[in-house]
Scaffold this motif. Sequence first.
Motif, PDB file in Angstrom:
ATOM      1  N   ASP A  14       1.157  -1.213   0.294  1.00 49.11           N
ATOM      2  CA  ASP A  14       0.166   0.221  -0.013  1.00 49.11           C
ATOM      3  C   ASP A  14       0.848   0.517   0.331  1.00 49.11           C
ATOM      4  O   ASP A  14       1.315   1.963   0.389  1.00 49.11           O
ATOM      5  CB  ASP A  14      -1.052  -0.219   0.970  1.00 49.11           C
ATOM      6  CG  ASP A  14      -2.009   1.265   1.312  1.00 49.11           C
ATOM      7  OD1 ASP A  14      -1.519   2.217   0.300  1.00 49.11           O
ATOM      8  OD2 ASP A  14      -3.051   1.307   1.944  1.00 49.11           O
ATOM      9  N   GLU A  16       0.153   3.850  -0.489  1.00 50.48           N
ATOM     10  CA  GLU A  16      -0.681   5.485   0.007  1.00 50.48           C
ATOM     11  C   GLU A  16       0.371   5.155   2.054  1.00 50.48           C
ATOM     12  O   GLU A  16       0.365   6.263   2.235  1.00 50.48           O
ATOM     13  CB  GLU A  16      -2.147   5.608   0.086  1.00 50.48           C
ATOM     14  CG  GLU A  16      -2.739   6.442   0.587  1.00 50.48           C
ATOM     15  CD  GLU A  16      -3.635   7.090  -0.322  1.00 50.48           C
ATOM     16  OE1 GLU A  16      -4.450   8.032   0.770  1.00 50.48           O
ATOM     17  OE2 GLU A  16      -3.980   7.241  -0.917  1.00 50.48           O
ATOM     18  N   LYS A  17       0.078   4.690   2.015  1.00 50.88           N
ATOM     19  CA  LYS A  17      -0.045   4.090   3.375  1.00 50.88           C
ATOM     20  C   LYS A  17       1.504   4.454   3.777  1.00 50.88           C
ATOM     21  O   LYS A  17       1.847   4.607   4.363  1.00 50.88           O
ATOM     22  CB  LYS A  17      -0.493   2.913   3.804  1.00 50.88           C
ATOM     23  CG  LYS A  17      -0.191   2.370   5.297  1.00 50.88           C
ATOM     24  CD  LYS A  17      -0.441   1.306   5.547  1.00 50.88           C
ATOM     25  CE  LYS A  17      -1.030   0.683   7.597  1.00 50.88           C
ATOM     26  NZ  LYS A  17      -1.339  -0.522   7.927  1.00 50.88           N
ATOM     27  N   GLU A  19       3.865   6.189   2.017  1.00 49.15           N
ATOM     28  CA  GLU A  19       3.708   7.494   1.650  1.00 49.15           C
ATOM     29  C   GLU A  19       3.419   8.246   3.100  1.00 49.15           C
ATOM     30  O   GLU A  19       4.065   9.314   3.778  1.00 49.15           O
ATOM     31  CB  GLU A  19       3.371   8.183   0.943  1.00 49.15           C
ATOM     32  CG  GLU A  19       3.386   9.816   0.662  1.00 49.15           C
ATOM     33  CD  GLU A  19       2.778  10.499  -0.776  1.00 49.15           C
ATOM     34  OE1 GLU A  19       3.050  10.643  -1.150  1.00 49.15           O
ATOM     35  OE2 GLU A  19       1.728   9.505  -0.996  1.00 49.15           O
ATOM     36  N   GLU A  20       2.200   7.757   3.951  1.00 53.19           N
ATOM     37  CA  GLU A  20       2.447   8.624   5.005  1.00 53.19           C
ATOM     38  C   GLU A  20       2.910   8.275   6.215  1.00 53.19           C
ATOM     39  O   GLU A  20       3.392   9.076   6.771  1.00 53.19           O
ATOM     40  CB  GLU A  20       0.385   8.449   5.477  1.00 53.19           C
ATOM     41  CG  GLU A  20      -0.765   8.443   4.220  1.00 53.19           C
ATOM     42  CD  GLU A  20      -1.734   7.884   4.732  1.00 53.19           C
ATOM     43  OE1 GLU A  20      -2.047   7.297   5.740  1.00 53.19           O
ATOM     44  OE2 GLU A  20      -2.903   8.110   3.692  1.00 53.19           O
ATOM     45  N   ARG A  21       3.505   7.733   5.823  1.00 56.91           N
ATOM     46  CA  ARG A  21       4.724   6.861   7.360  1.00 56.91           C
ATOM     47  C   ARG A  21       5.295   7.238   6.904  1.00 56.91           C
ATOM     48  O   ARG A  21       5.872   8.237   7.708  1.00 56.91           O
ATOM     49  CB  ARG A  21       4.348   5.343   7.338  1.00 56.91           C
ATOM     50  CG  ARG A  21       6.089   4.828   8.223  1.00 56.91           C
ATOM     51  CD  ARG A  21       5.050   4.858  10.129  1.00 56.91           C
ATOM     52  NE  ARG A  21       5.664   3.857  10.480  1.00 56.91           N
ATOM     53  CZ  ARG A  21       6.927   4.642  11.011  1.00 56.91           C
ATOM     54  NH1 ARG A  21       7.300   5.526  11.812  1.00 56.91           N
ATOM     55  NH2 ARG A  21       7.607   3.949  11.747  1.00 56.91           N
ATOM     56  N   TRP A  23       6.649  10.465   5.918  1.00 54.27           N
ATOM     57  CA  TRP A  23       5.699  11.275   5.883  1.00 54.27           C
ATOM     58  C   TRP A  23       6.277  11.522   7.110  1.00 54.27           C
ATOM     59  O   TRP A  23       6.182  12.873   8.241  1.00 54.27           O
ATOM     60  CB  TRP A  23       4.334  12.535   5.092  1.00 54.27           C
ATOM     61  CG  TRP A  23       5.099  12.782   4.071  1.00 54.27           C
ATOM     62  CD1 TRP A  23       4.291  12.818   3.066  1.00 54.27           C
ATOM     63  CD2 TRP A  23       5.690  14.172   3.960  1.00 54.27           C
ATOM     64  NE1 TRP A  23       4.776  13.644   1.978  1.00 54.27           N
ATOM     65  CE2 TRP A  23       5.689  14.617   2.396  1.00 54.27           C
ATOM     66  CE3 TRP A  23       6.474  15.296   4.592  1.00 54.27           C
ATOM     67  CZ2 TRP A  23       5.987  15.843   2.370  1.00 54.27           C
ATOM     68  CZ3 TRP A  23       7.079  16.420   4.094  1.00 54.27           C
ATOM     69  CH2 TRP A  23       6.782  16.863   2.878  1.00 54.27           C
ATOM     70  N   LYS A  24       4.992  11.046   7.824  1.00 56.60           N
ATOM     71  CA  LYS A  24       5.306  11.172   9.452  1.00 56.60           C
ATOM     72  C   LYS A  24       6.161  11.085  10.399  1.00 56.60           C
ATOM     73  O   LYS A  24       6.977  12.084  10.950  1.00 56.60           O
ATOM     74  CB  LYS A  24       4.780  10.143   9.806  1.00 56.60           C
ATOM     75  CG  LYS A  24       3.878   9.650  11.766  1.00 56.60           C
ATOM     76  CD  LYS A  24       2.984  10.912  12.099  1.00 56.60           C
ATOM     77  CE  LYS A  24       2.868  10.441  13.465  1.00 56.60           C
ATOM     78  NZ  LYS A  24       3.833  10.863  14.348  1.00 56.60           N
ATOM     79  N   GLU A  27       8.533  14.054   9.745  1.00 53.12           N
ATOM     80  CA  GLU A  27       8.366  15.236  10.384  1.00 53.12           C
ATOM     81  C   GLU A  27       8.508  15.135  11.847  1.00 53.12           C
ATOM     82  O   GLU A  27       8.394  16.251  12.271  1.00 53.12           O
ATOM     83  CB  GLU A  27       6.479  15.172  10.011  1.00 53.12           C
ATOM     84  CG  GLU A  27       5.657  16.176   9.332  1.00 53.12           C
ATOM     85  CD  GLU A  27       4.626  16.200   8.830  1.00 53.12           C
ATOM     86  OE1 GLU A  27       3.955  14.775   9.429  1.00 53.12           O
ATOM     87  OE2 GLU A  27       4.207  16.394   7.182  1.00 53.12           O
ATOM     88  N   ARG A  43       5.769  10.571  -4.200  1.00 58.99           N
ATOM     89  CA  ARG A  43       5.184   9.448  -4.413  1.00 58.99           C
ATOM     90  C   ARG A  43       5.199   9.142  -6.052  1.00 58.99           C
ATOM     91  O   ARG A  43       5.251  10.325  -6.567  1.00 58.99           O
ATOM     92  CB  ARG A  43       4.279   8.872  -4.044  1.00 58.99           C
ATOM     93  CG  ARG A  43       3.892   7.625  -4.419  1.00 58.99           C
ATOM     94  CD  ARG A  43       3.356   6.287  -3.659  1.00 58.99           C
ATOM     95  NE  ARG A  43       1.359   7.776  -3.660  1.00 58.99           N
ATOM     96  CZ  ARG A  43       0.699   7.399  -3.985  1.00 58.99           C
ATOM     97  NH1 ARG A  43       0.007   5.799  -3.233  1.00 58.99           N
ATOM     98  NH2 ARG A  43      -0.499   8.224  -3.696  1.00 58.99           N
TER      99      ARG A  43
END
Length: 95
Positions: A14, A16-17, A19-21, A23-24, A27, A43
């Motif tokens: 996944d 999208e998941k 990429e979110e991880r 980014w988190k 940050e 991505r």
Amino acid sequence: MKHYVLLKFKPGTDLEKAEERVWKTYEDLDRELPWLNKPAVYRSCIDRDSNADIMAVVDLDGEEYLQQYLTHPLHVAMANEFKDSIAGRTSFDHF
């Protein structure tokens, strides 16, 4: 110094998941480490065998911080989370 990491994930991951991880994590690292600056995560918009799926870029105030960044618990936790889904990883550093 700019540090780039390019990640190729195994089919079925996944993205999208993932990429979110990423980014988190970046940050959180940006908040904790005064010498890590301007994190960016991208991505790929094209699905090709030769393309990485995700690229992350950070500015480090100097090469002496690279090892601290690589061994920071937040970075290590993300790497461990991805270890079974990564097909390939490349990094690149420059001034």
